[in-house]
Design a protein around this motif. Structure first.
Motif, PDB file in Angstrom:
ATOM      1  N   PHE A 555       0.559  -1.061   0.021  1.00 35.79           N
ATOM      2  CA  PHE A 555      -0.130  -0.033   0.052  1.00 35.79           C
ATOM      3  C   PHE A 555       0.843   1.346   0.054  1.00 35.79           C
ATOM      4  CE2 PHE A 555       0.609  -1.397   4.345  1.00 35.79           C
ATOM      5  CZ  PHE A 555       1.013  -0.187   5.051  1.00 35.79           C
ATOM      6  N   VAL A 625     -16.829  -3.422   0.493  1.00 32.47           N
ATOM      7  CA  VAL A 625     -15.834  -2.602  -0.240  1.00 32.47           C
ATOM      8  C   VAL A 625     -15.308  -3.557  -1.203  1.00 32.47           C
ATOM      9  CG1 VAL A 625     -15.555  -0.481   1.293  1.00 32.47           C
ATOM     10  CG2 VAL A 625     -14.228  -2.851   1.690  1.00 32.47           C
ATOM     11  N   HIS A 626     -14.730  -3.159  -2.245  1.00 35.91           N
ATOM     12  CA  HIS A 626     -13.774  -4.036  -3.088  1.00 35.91           C
ATOM     13  C   HIS A 626     -12.289  -3.309  -3.150  1.00 35.91           C
ATOM     14  CE1 HIS A 626     -13.121  -7.142  -6.054  1.00 35.91           C
ATOM     15  NE2 HIS A 626     -12.357  -6.446  -6.790  1.00 35.91           N
ATOM     16  N   LEU A 627     -11.313  -4.132  -2.611  1.00 38.81           N
ATOM     17  CA  LEU A 627     -10.023  -3.452  -2.432  1.00 38.81           C
ATOM     18  C   LEU A 627      -8.960  -4.548  -2.698  1.00 38.81           C
ATOM     19  CD1 LEU A 627     -10.567  -2.088   1.087  1.00 38.81           C
ATOM     20  CD2 LEU A 627     -10.447  -0.726  -1.026  1.00 38.81           C
ATOM     21  N   ASP A 631     -13.224  -8.632  -2.142  1.00 39.62           N
ATOM     22  CA  ASP A 631     -14.434  -7.885  -1.395  1.00 39.62           C
ATOM     23  C   ASP A 631     -14.017  -7.936   0.258  1.00 39.62           C
ATOM     24  OD1 ASP A 631     -15.842  -7.830  -3.528  1.00 39.62           O
ATOM     25  OD2 ASP A 631     -16.694  -9.856  -3.538  1.00 39.62           O
ATOM     26  N   ARG A 634     -16.156  -2.626   5.607  1.00 35.99           N
ATOM     27  CA  ARG A 634     -15.545  -1.347   6.189  1.00 35.99           C
ATOM     28  C   ARG A 634     -16.645  -0.861   7.209  1.00 35.99           C
ATOM     29  NH1 ARG A 634     -13.509   4.205   3.126  1.00 35.99           N
ATOM     30  NH2 ARG A 634     -12.974   5.338   5.036  1.00 35.99           N
ATOM     31  N   ASP A 672      -8.560   7.098   2.784  1.00 34.71           N
ATOM     32  CA  ASP A 672      -9.488   6.477   1.613  1.00 34.71           C
ATOM     33  C   ASP A 672      -8.388   5.995   0.157  1.00 34.71           C
ATOM     34  OD1 ASP A 672     -11.699   6.624   2.804  1.00 34.71           O
ATOM     35  OD2 ASP A 672     -12.444   8.803   1.834  1.00 34.71           O
ATOM     36  N   HIS A 673      -7.371   7.076   0.339  1.00 31.37           N
ATOM     37  CA  HIS A 673      -6.421   6.633  -0.725  1.00 31.37           C
ATOM     38  C   HIS A 673      -5.515   5.516  -0.484  1.00 31.37           C
ATOM     39  CE1 HIS A 673      -3.948   8.065  -4.235  1.00 31.37           C
ATOM     40  NE2 HIS A 673      -2.719   7.540  -3.573  1.00 31.37           N
ATOM     41  N   LEU A 675      -6.558   2.906   1.314  1.00 29.22           N
ATOM     42  CA  LEU A 675      -7.009   1.900   0.997  1.00 29.22           C
ATOM     43  C   LEU A 675      -7.220   1.458  -0.563  1.00 29.22           C
ATOM     44  CD1 LEU A 675     -10.232   2.136   3.320  1.00 29.22           C
ATOM     45  CD2 LEU A 675      -8.333   0.716   3.549  1.00 29.22           C
ATOM     46  N   ASN A 676      -7.397   2.456  -1.552  1.00 25.86           N
ATOM     47  CA  ASN A 676      -7.514   2.317  -2.791  1.00 25.86           C
ATOM     48  C   ASN A 676      -6.188   1.817  -3.541  1.00 25.86           C
ATOM     49  OD1 ASN A 676     -10.167   2.738  -3.329  1.00 25.86           O
ATOM     50  ND2 ASN A 676      -9.769   5.059  -3.026  1.00 25.86           N
ATOM     51  N   SER A 677      -5.001   2.278  -2.737  1.00 27.59           N
ATOM     52  CA  SER A 677      -3.879   1.602  -3.129  1.00 27.59           C
ATOM     53  C   SER A 677      -3.139   0.333  -2.660  1.00 27.59           C
ATOM     54  CB  SER A 677      -2.548   2.633  -2.708  1.00 27.59           C
ATOM     55  OG  SER A 677      -2.415   2.432  -1.338  1.00 27.59           O
ATOM     56  N   GLU A 679      -2.605  -3.684  -2.739  1.00 31.01           N
ATOM     57  CA  GLU A 679      -2.855  -4.585  -3.831  1.00 31.01           C
ATOM     58  C   GLU A 679      -2.155  -5.997  -3.117  1.00 31.01           C
ATOM     59  OE1 GLU A 679       0.021  -3.708  -6.926  1.00 31.01           O
ATOM     60  OE2 GLU A 679      -1.057  -1.737  -7.511  1.00 31.01           O
TER      61      GLU A 679
END
Length: 682
Positions: A555, A625-627, A631, A634, A672-673, A675-677, A679
């Motif tokens: 992340f 959420v999908h991260l 799945d 949160r 938020d950013h 979490l979106n990063s 992998e």
């Protein structure tokens, strides 16, 4: 100095015990004595000058004096039972016998210095003792002799007492009543007053239960109590941690609970006789003014009772303040106007083993109780009792639940603990937070690691040591450690944290505690008014990437923030602040960011039930959420939402859990950013 029958008796006994000397042989040394006369007590005696002497400075049930030997053991106590008359002696004897059930106490008539009395022996003590009730004209004297065997030397000492007509009244002394005092023990506070450097000293006891202060620098010992005041229990626990010895804020008194669950003593370090303030061990806490203590007594099928007791300038009876369900901790406010208490509710959190604890404040004068809120405590928490106030009195910190409660309103905020860079169970951070000392797996080697990653490890090898049981920092230059098993005779070592050089300070002792209780230094620490501003996360383009090779995850995170691993829990921690308190705790303001990433294993067949118990049963808001290609959920806890969480079940039996504190902050977009990063490359 004239010779009385005591001096002659002592000389005769010494001569008989050594054999008669012949002409030309060395003679016995002359015995130097001190003559003591008390016009109120109506007693005169001479005693060897190497004995220790103390006269009552407070008004106890008997008024008198005590003689003890050089090690503090009781030799003789003579007290006038001023409230009793000769026709009440039988009542006094009956009360003494009834107060010691199960002991075969022998009652024997006898005379002392020509006056008739009754001798009771043996009576319980560290060593069994003898009590004599002696009638002299219209007075009753209570005499204690420090042995159950009254031999020829004992009778010589007793018959050296000279009783005379008193020339002064007891009231003329103006003594303050001690209140609640039972038969006093010998006072063993030496003179002149203490000269030990108490900033680098700690408390020990010997096999006889006598507490002394040990100076790290000079290795001098300052005796603080009589024998029997602190006798460790033969159990495999550090009893002094659950009912610790507490030093008053003005360093004039010690509250000493016996770790075997026995009595609690109040030791006056200025020389007054010690007071037995309870027949059981108390977990007491001092008021800031040093004049009061608070403690709690468990109820039997009833709530616990919180007490306040005045101990200075006079000792008074304890006053019940409030009844609360099971009390597990208490702490005075900085002003002494309130007492915070942690109360176990007996209620478990939904779907888990954590228990709810209610934090209340009690008015020290009226006993009015006000609830601040509830926290969760793990059943395995070693910090269950830990409560602390901020210096301004506006927050109460409950460390096990990692929550700070406001005393002004119903608000709260999370606490964070400094992560440990080692996985050891025996460890201690230095007071300045620069390094941590911990014990290696062999339990004999001590490592000192710097908190900064570039610092080297210092290895300390101890000679002939079975195991290291505890570590204590007196200051950044003094690391102390104890060896051997809990509540067994131990050795105390000092380690130089710069060189690793070690030296054994003393052995065959019991560790009682540091002179300056570490909890006192860590409690009531004000938030720094000059705290450096928390670093800005900066543009996303400047962020770094963290990769966990074992888990196969990564992340992005702000480059100016700190990221490290907690070796004891295996968690990855990201924060935008550093720790300034010496105990490694910090309360998180809205602009703080503290995130933990944990990896756990749950069998695939139990996954659904685990998520139901640990997410849905505890949350009031759950979002799908999908991260990172998986799945997840949160969510926030319904009760005391200190943090926001993300739970991501992976393939097989792996789960990744992220917690960020506070649950809502000025850095919502950063989370938020991040979490979106996420992998996962599995």
């Amino acid at each position: 100095m004239r010779w009385t029958k005591l001096a002659m008796a002592l000389a005769l006994l010494a001569l008989l015990s050594s054999g008669c000397s012949r002409a030309g042989e060395p003679q016995e040394e002359t015995i130097t004595t001190i003559e003591y006369e008390n016009p109120v007590l109506g007693v005169r005696i001479e005693y060897p000058d190497h004995w220790r002497f103390s006269q009552d400075e407070y008004l106890f049930p008997t008024y008198g004096f005590t003689l003890s030997d050089e090690l503090g053991a009781l030799i003789l106590r003579v007290g006038w039972a001023y409230s009793a008359s000769p026709d009440q002696v039988d009542d006094l004897i009956a009360r003494t016998v009834e107060g010691n059930p199960g002991i075969n106490i022998q009652r024997t008539g006898m005379t002392v210095s020509g006056y008739e009395g009754v001798m009771l022996s043996p009576l319980p003590g560290i060593n069994p003792v003898t009590c004599i009730y002696l009638t002299v004209d219209d007075r009753v004297y209570e005499i204690w002799y420090g042995s159950e065997d009254v031999d020829a030397e004992s009778w010589a000492l007793l018959n050296s007492l000279q009783f005379e007509t008193p020339q002064q009244s007891l009231a003329s002394l103006g003594l303050e009543p001690a209140g609640g005092m039972t038969s006093p023990l010998p006072v063993t506070i030496p003179t002149p007053p203490m000269v030990i450097d108490t900033d680098a000293a700690f408390l020990l006891s010997d096999r006889d239960g006598q507490i002394f202060l040990f100076d790290v620098a000079t290795r001098e010992r300052q005796v603080l109590s009589s024998p029997g005041v602190y006798l460790p229990a033969p159990v495999e626990t550090w009893a002094h941690l659950s009912t610790p010895v507490r030093l008053s804020p003005d360093a004039t008194r010690l509250v000493v609970p016996q770790p075997d669950g026995g009595a609690t003593w109040l030791l006056d370090l200025n020389g007054a006789a010690p007071s037995r303030i309870a027949e059981y061990a108390l977990s007491a806490t001092w008021a800031p003014d040093g004049r009061r203590i608070a403690f709690y007594i468990p109820g039997v099928a009833t709530p616990d009772t919180l007490y306040v007791q005045q101990v200075s300038p006079t000792l008074q009876a304890a006053r019940p303040l409030a009844q609360l369900d099971k009390i597990i901790g208490a702490a005075w406010s900085p002003t002494g106007a309130q007492i915070a208490a942690a109360v176990s509710t007996g209620e478990l959190a939904e779907g888990g083993t954590d228990a709810y604890v209610e934090i209340v404040v009690v008015a020290a004068e009226t006993g009015e109780v006000r609830s601040l809120g509830r926290a969760l405590m793990s059943p395995t928490s070693a910090l269950a009792r830990d409560l602390a106030w901020t210096a301004d009195g506006r927050e109460v910190w409950y460390l096990p639940g990692q929550v700070a409660f406001s005393t002004d309103d119903a608000s709260f905020r999370p606490l964070a603990a400094r992560p440990a860079p080692v996985s050891a169970h025996v460890l201690a951070f230095s007071p300045d937070g620069s390094c941590v000392a911990h014990v290696a797996a062999d339990q004999r080697t001590v490592w000192i690691d710097g908190i900064a990653p570039e610092t080297d490890r210092l290895t300390v090898h101890l000679r002939d040591v079975t195991s290291v049981s505890a570590l204590f920092w007196v200051d950044p230059e003094h690391l102390l450690l104890t060896t051997a098993a809990p509540n067994q005779p131990t050795a105390v070592w000092q380690v130089d944290p710069e060189t690793g050089a070690s030296v054994e300070l003393c052995d065959d002792v019991y560790f009682v505690g540091l002179w300056s209780d570490p909890a006192h230094g860590y409690t009531n620490v004000a938030p720094s008014a000059e705290r450096a501003p928390l670093p800005d996360p900066g543009p996303v383009e400047t962020w770094q990437t963290y990769t966990d090779e074992v888990l196969g995850s990564s992340f992005d995170y702000p480059a100016e923030w700190e990221l490290w691993e907690d070796a004891r829990t295996g968690a990855i921690i990201l924060s935008n602040f550093t720790f300034s308190r010496p105990d490694g705790w910090v309360a998180l303001p809205d602009e703080a960011f503290w995130m933990t990433v944990n990896h756990i294993h749950v069998p695939a067949q139990d996954m659904a039930r685990w998520i139901e118990n640990n997410v849905h049963a505890q949350a009031d808001r759950v979002e799908q959420v999908h991260l990172g290609g998986y799945d997840g959920l949160r969510w926030q806890r319904a009760t005391l939402p200190l943090h926001e969480s993300v739970t991501i079940p992976l393939d097989g039996d792996d789960i990744v859990i992220l917690h960020r504190y506070p649950a809502a902050s000025t850095h919502d977009a950063v989370f938020d950013h991040l979490l979106n990063s996420l992998e996962f490359t599995r």
